[in-house]
Write an enzyme that holds these catalytic residues in place. Sequence first.
Site, mmCIF file in Angstrom:
data_model
loop_
_atom_site.group_PDB
_atom_site.id
_atom_site.type_symbol
_atom_site.label_atom_id
_atom_site.label_comp_id
_atom_site.label_asym_id
_atom_site.label_seq_id
_atom_site.Cartn_x
_atom_site.Cartn_y
_atom_site.Cartn_z
ATOM 1 N N LYS A 61 0.878 -0.963 -0.113
ATOM 2 C CA LYS A 61 -0.012 -0.097 -0.044
ATOM 3 C C LYS A 61 0.836 1.389 0.086
ATOM 4 O O LYS A 61 1.756 1.288 0.999
ATOM 5 C CB LYS A 61 -1.043 0.195 1.293
HETATM 6 C C1 E4P Z 1 -8.185 0.499 3.750
HETATM 7 O O1 E4P Z 1 -7.480 -0.219 3.525
HETATM 8 C C2 E4P Z 1 -8.118 1.200 5.037
HETATM 9 O O2 E4P Z 1 -7.583 0.551 5.938
HETATM 10 C C3 E4P Z 1 -9.483 1.606 5.798
HETATM 11 O O3 E4P Z 1 -10.496 1.120 4.981
HETATM 12 C C4 E4P Z 1 -9.557 2.767 6.494
HETATM 13 O O4 E4P Z 1 -10.821 2.601 7.104
HETATM 14 P P1 E4P Z 1 -11.306 3.898 8.086
HETATM 15 O O5 E4P Z 1 -11.733 5.267 7.457
HETATM 16 O O6 E4P Z 1 -12.561 3.398 8.703
HETATM 17 O O7 E4P Z 1 -10.250 4.175 9.062
#
Ligand code: E4P
Length: 294
Positions: free
Chosen positions: A113
């Site tokens: 990522k």
């Molecule tokens: C995606 O890969 C993220 O880890 C995640 O969906 C973030 O979500 P949040 O807005 O609940 O932190």
Amino acid sequence: MLTNRPKTKLLVDGGDPEETLRIKSLMGFIDGQTTNPSLIAKNPEIQGRLAAGHRLSEQEEKDAYKKIVQSISPLVGDAGVSIEVFADLNSRAEEMLAQGQEMFTWIPHAYIKYPCTHEGLRAAEMSVQKSIRVNLTLCFSQEQAAAVYAATRGSREPVYVSPFIGRLDDRGEDGMDLVRNIKKMYERGDGHVHVLAASIRTINHLLCSFLLAAELATVPGKALQEWAAAGFPMPDQDFKYKAIDPKGEALKPIPYQELDLDQPWESFDLAHELTTEGIQKFVADYRSTLKRSA
Ligand code: E4P
């Protein structure tokens, strides 16, 4: 058990192998997992060490992350485990790539990522040239998604882009529109980028992601448990997504933009304040687990 599997691949959004195992037992399968620095900081083992007064060195943090990912990997399917590089607003693409290259060796089906920033996109461009699978995270605009497409053209593996629905909803914008707009824009493309609906908070978000044919959706364990408790409902012909916030206020639509995917990726406007804030929050959560001198 979920018998009627959706076409959208289902990933657990978390940082605790025990939770992934519980969800897998509940559903019968799990296609993949996404992690991020905030979720790793909440891992029960890391929290236990902090509660005992032990802050981690950078090496210990990396080792802990690797151990978590290696425990999750055998539990999930071919959507793999997304592992996030530690990047702040000054991190250069080369530093991110170096981390990504190492993390990619941790498990057989890793997705690295990188944030949807200029340097993150540059790291992704170099990564796909080295056959490293990537997931471009913290995506809050259609222009960022266009840049992801253009920067990773030619990738042999599917590239993931993660539009964050809930965080747009949080500020009154209809996050589902971003998923809808990206899917529409990619219809004219070659299919190498898969949309991973992220920051999902509700069953409604999940069902709408199915309806929009998002290739993947990452969902917190709590929301998957709620979905299971409701009997794994699927969107029927009458399903209508209610674009409202938790208080019942209407969310503001995000208009579709005509963008040319054949343009160089650097030509797209990558700036979005939620991407900047998202990076800052990840850095803060990561640092909260570290020894002060680290
Ligand atoms: C995606 O890969 C993220 O880890 C995640 O969906 C973030 O979500 P949040 O807005 O609940 O932190």
